[in-house]
Design an enzyme around this catalytic site. Structure first.
Site, PDB file in Angstrom:
ATOM      1  N   THR A 179       0.830  -1.199   0.000  1.00  0.00           N
ATOM      2  CA  THR A 179       0.000   0.000   0.000  1.00  0.00           C
ATOM      3  C   THR A 179       0.865   1.249   0.000  1.00  0.00           C
ATOM      4  OG1 THR A 179      -1.573  -1.177   1.408  1.00  0.00           O
ATOM      5  CG2 THR A 179      -1.878   1.192   1.210  1.00  0.00           C
ATOM      6  N   ARG A 207     -10.077 -11.335  -3.791  1.00  0.00           N
ATOM      7  CA  ARG A 207      -9.718 -10.867  -2.453  1.00  0.00           C
ATOM      8  C   ARG A 207      -9.621  -9.344  -2.418  1.00  0.00           C
ATOM      9  NH1 ARG A 207      -5.213  -7.772  -0.011  1.00  0.00           N
ATOM     10  NH2 ARG A 207      -5.038  -8.456   2.154  1.00  0.00           N
ATOM     11  N   GLY A 209      -8.527  -6.278   0.412  1.00  0.00           N
ATOM     12  CA  GLY A 209      -7.931  -6.014   1.718  1.00  0.00           C
ATOM     13  C   GLY A 209      -8.528  -4.797   2.393  1.00  0.00           C
ATOM     14  N   THR A 230      -0.860   0.058   6.492  1.00  0.00           N
ATOM     15  CA  THR A 230      -0.178  -0.696   5.456  1.00  0.00           C
ATOM     16  C   THR A 230       0.175  -2.060   6.018  1.00  0.00           C
ATOM     17  OG1 THR A 230       1.662  -0.682   3.884  1.00  0.00           O
ATOM     18  CG2 THR A 230       2.116   0.171   6.073  1.00  0.00           C
ATOM     19  N   GLY A 231       0.372  -3.029   5.141  1.00  0.00           N
ATOM     20  CA  GLY A 231       0.684  -4.371   5.604  1.00  0.00           C
ATOM     21  C   GLY A 231      -0.452  -5.331   5.296  1.00  0.00           C
TER      22      GLY A 231
END
Length: 322
Positions: A179, A207, A209, A230-231
């Site tokens: 991101t 998918r 997020g 982020t992550g």
């Protein structure tokens, strides 16, 4: 005795009423400010700062800032050249939010290089907040965006190499920093934020997020502050991470303290999971006074910060575990 007691109370109350109220210290507001995730935040901040330093809006700054990563094929976690899903398709997610709590979002969008700008169009041109898949693509084309192939030759080769094993194990701080998030405070004292991504590499087709989800990947309250994540997105969704960071700032936490508390909540949820070494999460936060901070689960996450006194520095975030 009763009479004396009543008189003493009256005198005490009178003294309190006549006391001069203590003045609370007024914090200096630092503005403008822009903060963004990862080393590609440096280029993003440069563009955003040109807008902010000339009196432009935080909303314009965050949109134009993150577009730099979307258009850069060398940033393989955002936009053009982003890592595809397991079927070899590049699917993009993005959201944007302004100081009036207006927001727009797109998810599972294909063939459009700048999902952040589509998200802004959703915010400004529709009665909705989120459009997904074919509906988002149809809307983007109606708004004049060009359809193009986002799978570059380099990323295609990476995908073909992955297919040899088809093993879904994200690499911390490489595939997993999926991101670019940006927060800005402009000269008018208004906040805005943006998030855009191609999502986790080799994800299941379909998918989505946290990045396009208001409250998970991004949230702000113009009276308090803003936060972005982020992550691994599933972890942020489970905790409404960015919204929680903002709420903690509302209750007096500094930006870094608020980020740290939410990271610790995520760690508590996941610490019993096997193979925890694949998990990375990080937050950035910016409050109404222009104070900023960040925190992440493990080493490797950094962010870019620019103010009138800080010249677009890349800073390593503090972390919980090695």
């Amino acid at each position: 005795m009763k009479y004396i007691f009543i008189v003493l109370i009256a005198v005490f109350i009178g003294c309190k009423e006549n006391e001069t109220p203590k003045k609370e210290a007024v914090k200096e507001v630092i503005k403008p400010v822009v903060i963004s995730t990862w080393n590609h935040g440096i280029a993003a901040n440069n563009v955003a700062w040109k807008i902010l330093s000339s009196g432009g809006s935080a909303l314009d700054a965050v949109e134009q800032g993150v577009r730099t990563a979307e258009a850069n094929p060398d940033v393989q976690t955002v936009g053009l050249g982003g890592f595809p899903d397991r079927e070899g398709k590049v699917t993009l997610d993005a959201c944007i939010m302004d100081y009036n709590n207006n927001c727009g979002s797109v998810a599972f969008l294909q063939h459009i290089k700048h999902p952040i700008s589509v998200a802004r169009k959703v915010m400004e041109k529709t009665p909705h907040i989120m459009l997904v898949g074919e509906g988002a693509l149809q809307f983007a084309l109606e708004q004049g965006f060009e359809k193009e192939n986002l799978l570059t030759e380099k990323t295609k080769q990476d995908y073909e190499a992955w297919l040899l094993k088809s093993d879904y194990k994200p690499v911390i701080n490489i595939e997993n920093h999926d991101t670019i998030s940006m927060l800005a405070l402009d000269e008018e004292g208004n906040l805005s934020g943006a998030c855009t991504t191609s999502g986790a590499a080799w994800k299941m087709h379909g998918r989505v997020g946290d990045s396009p989800i208001i409250g998970a990947g991004l949230f702000l309250d113009n009276e308090v502050g803003a936060a972005a994540a982020t992550g691994m997105g599933e972890a942020m969704i489970k905790t409404a991470g960015s919204a929680m960071v903002v709420e903690l700032m509302r209750h007096g936490k500094s930006p870094e303290e608020a980020c740290k508390e939410v990271v610790e909540r995520i760690y508590k949820i996941y610490k019993g999971y096997p193979d925890l070494e694949w998990l990375q999460v990080g937050f950035i936060a910016l409050n109404k006074n222009g104070e900023y901070g960040s925190y992440c689960l493990r080493p490797g996450f950094n962010y870019a910060i620019q103010t009138n006194t800080i010249n677009n520095e890349l800073v390593d975030a503090n972390f919980k575990i090695k």
